[in-house]
Design an enzyme around this catalytic site. Structure first.
Site, PDB file in Angstrom:
ATOM      1  N   GLU A  73      12.610 -19.796   5.545  1.00  0.00           N
ATOM      2  CA  GLU A  73      12.855 -18.402   5.181  1.00  0.00           C
ATOM      3  C   GLU A  73      12.013 -17.987   3.983  1.00  0.00           C
ATOM      4  O   GLU A  73      11.383 -16.929   3.987  1.00  0.00           O
ATOM      5  CB  GLU A  73      14.336 -18.188   4.890  1.00  0.00           C
ATOM      6  CG  GLU A  73      14.655 -16.738   4.522  1.00  0.00           C
ATOM      7  CD  GLU A  73      16.148 -16.443   4.489  1.00  0.00           C
ATOM      8  OE1 GLU A  73      16.766 -16.509   5.568  1.00  0.00           O
ATOM      9  OE2 GLU A  73      16.681 -16.161   3.408  1.00  0.00           O
TER      10      GLU A  73
ATOM     11  N   ARG B 123      -5.851  13.543  -3.689  1.00  0.00           N
ATOM     12  CA  ARG B 123      -5.224  14.503  -4.599  1.00  0.00           C
ATOM     13  C   ARG B 123      -6.094  14.701  -5.838  1.00  0.00           C
ATOM     14  O   ARG B 123      -6.651  13.739  -6.378  1.00  0.00           O
ATOM     15  CB  ARG B 123      -3.834  14.002  -5.003  1.00  0.00           C
ATOM     16  CG  ARG B 123      -3.077  14.937  -5.938  1.00  0.00           C
ATOM     17  CD  ARG B 123      -1.636  14.461  -6.091  1.00  0.00           C
ATOM     18  NE  ARG B 123      -0.922  15.122  -7.175  1.00  0.00           N
ATOM     19  CZ  ARG B 123      -0.396  16.343  -7.111  1.00  0.00           C
ATOM     20  NH1 ARG B 123      -0.504  17.042  -5.987  1.00  0.00           N
ATOM     21  NH2 ARG B 123       0.247  16.862  -8.133  1.00  0.00           N
TER      22      ARG B 123
ATOM     23  N   GLN C  27      -9.560   6.221 -14.855  1.00  0.00           N
ATOM     24  CA  GLN C  27      -9.543   4.760 -14.987  1.00  0.00           C
ATOM     25  C   GLN C  27      -8.123   4.190 -14.965  1.00  0.00           C
ATOM     26  O   GLN C  27      -7.874   3.139 -14.369  1.00  0.00           O
ATOM     27  CB  GLN C  27     -10.241   4.343 -16.290  1.00  0.00           C
ATOM     28  CG  GLN C  27     -10.424   2.842 -16.409  1.00  0.00           C
ATOM     29  CD  GLN C  27     -11.108   2.459 -17.708  1.00  0.00           C
ATOM     30  OE1 GLN C  27     -10.520   2.570 -18.781  1.00  0.00           O
ATOM     31  NE2 GLN C  27     -12.364   2.028 -17.622  1.00  0.00           N
TER      32      GLN C  27
END
Length: 378
Positions: free
Chosen positions: A241, A267, A278
């Site tokens: 798992e 955008r 940056q």
């Protein structure tokens, strides 16, 4: 070292990604049992409910690394992370121990588990036994041709829709960790009581509940392995798992990173693309670095499993790396999307809620660090 996926691996993962995208196109979280069953059957039809099960039981016969690669593709293409988590837990913490340690009678459950007709839940955690599995209070006492189970499990993923529970109980109180035994318990046995779904902050597509065993007599053929082997069986299932399930979160982070890149390149603010700042570019660079670093650790842990070398440290390091990267990247994604990321509909806030529990389930980060420290000689 060869880091390039083989043509077969690439073809398999591309096929899974395409099939998942076709069947789970809508951003929909299924929480009622009927729709969940349909979703499980759809996923099982792609082969996801039986990736590492034997082919004679309808499984894919895959090793740990190929299973992880497949779950990564699943997590990348499916927007319902709860569903992904539930199926992966069913496969790795339930089907794997039944396959490895079950009798012929218990093994007959595997075909239904691979086909999606049977859903399994892992019943280990108790109120007083979370990380400390040696404090289990559920007991299993010999009763005729079976065992009488009494006790309550506090958090069982898939429980409200589960048909079988892989559970752990104390058969010898004087033996500590070596007195724990494992069982595959069909839900329809008398004395199995499943509570109502627990309200959770995330992974809503994976229902969870408390499960009580009230004088439940389990036939001896559903004992997994020998008496007293439950602790070792649980550790074996957790290796699978922790190694493979968390690959699904690599897929989520991959999708999340692509969404953040699209958002910040599309955008504009102050006359510039967001990606041109940056601070934004470096945040995305760190997201990618965390993802790629975690991926390498997880792939190596799964490769070791395939070599028959279940390396506790490698698995623990991979689990910590993936879970902490998933949380950190989700927080960064929230920041990059701003107020729109906080709103329902974009999926960003849901990703954060789905990633937060990764540092708790399958062994907390603190437990993994203890394992790493111990194996380092501390």
């Amino acid at each position: 070292m060869d880091f390039e996926p083989s043509p077969i691996q690439r073809k398999r993962c591309n096929g899974i990604a395409e099939a998942v995208a076709e069947r789970f196109t809508a951003h929909e979280t299924r929480t009622d049992p009927k729709s969940l069953r349909v979703a499980w059957k759809d996923a099982a039809g792609i082969g996801l409910a039986g990736l590492c099960l034997p082919e004679e039981h309808g499984g894919g016969g895959l090793g740990a690394l190929d299973t992880a690669l497949s779950l990564e593709a699943f997590g990348r293409s499916c927007p319902d992370m709860g569903l992904v988590f539930g199926i992966a837990a069913h496969l790795l913490s339930c089907a794997v121990p039944i396959q490895e340690f079950g009798t012929d009678e218990a093994g007959r459950l595997l075909a239904g588990m691979a086909s999606g007709d049977l859903i399994a839940g892992n019943a280990m955690t108790e109120d007083e036994a979370g990380s400390d599995v040696g404090r289990l209070r559920t007991t299993a006492v010999r009763s005729g041709e079976g065992y009488r189970l009494d006790g309550e499990k506090s958090f069982v993923s898939n429980a409200p829709v589960a048909d079988v529970f892989v559970t752990y109980a104390v058969t010898d109180p004087s033996a500590g960790f070596l007195g724990i035994s494992a069982f595959a318990v069909p839900r329809d046995l008398d004395g199995v009581v499943v509570g109502p779904p627990l309200p959770k902050m995330g992974l809503h597509g994976c229902l969870a509940a408390r499960v009580r065993f009230d004088g439940c007599v389990v036939p001896a053929q559903y004992l997994l392995g020998a008496e007293g082997r439950g602790g070792a069986i649980f550790q074996h299932s957790m290796a699978w798992e922790r190694g493979c399930l968390f690959a699904a979160y690599l897929g989520l982070m991959d999708r999340q990173l692509a969404e953040c890149v699209a958002r910040t390149t599309g955008r504009r603010q102050f006359g510039r693309r967001l990606a041109g700042f940056q601070a934004v570019a470096h945040r995305i660079a760190r997201m990618r670095q965390r993802l790629e670093s975690a991926r390498l650790l997880l792939y190596r842990a799964c490769w070791l499993l395939d070599q028959g070398r279940s390396d506790v440290t490698a698995i623990a390091m991979a689990k910590v790396a993936v879970s902490e990267a998933a949380v950190a990247n989700s927080l960064d994604a929230m920041q990059l999307f701003g107020s729109s990321g906080y709103l329902a509909g974009t999926g960003i806030e849901e990703q954060l809620r789905d990633c937060l529990p990764t540092t708790v389930f399958s062994g907390t980060t603190e437990i993994q660090l203890e394992l790493i420290a111990r194996e380092t000689g501390l």
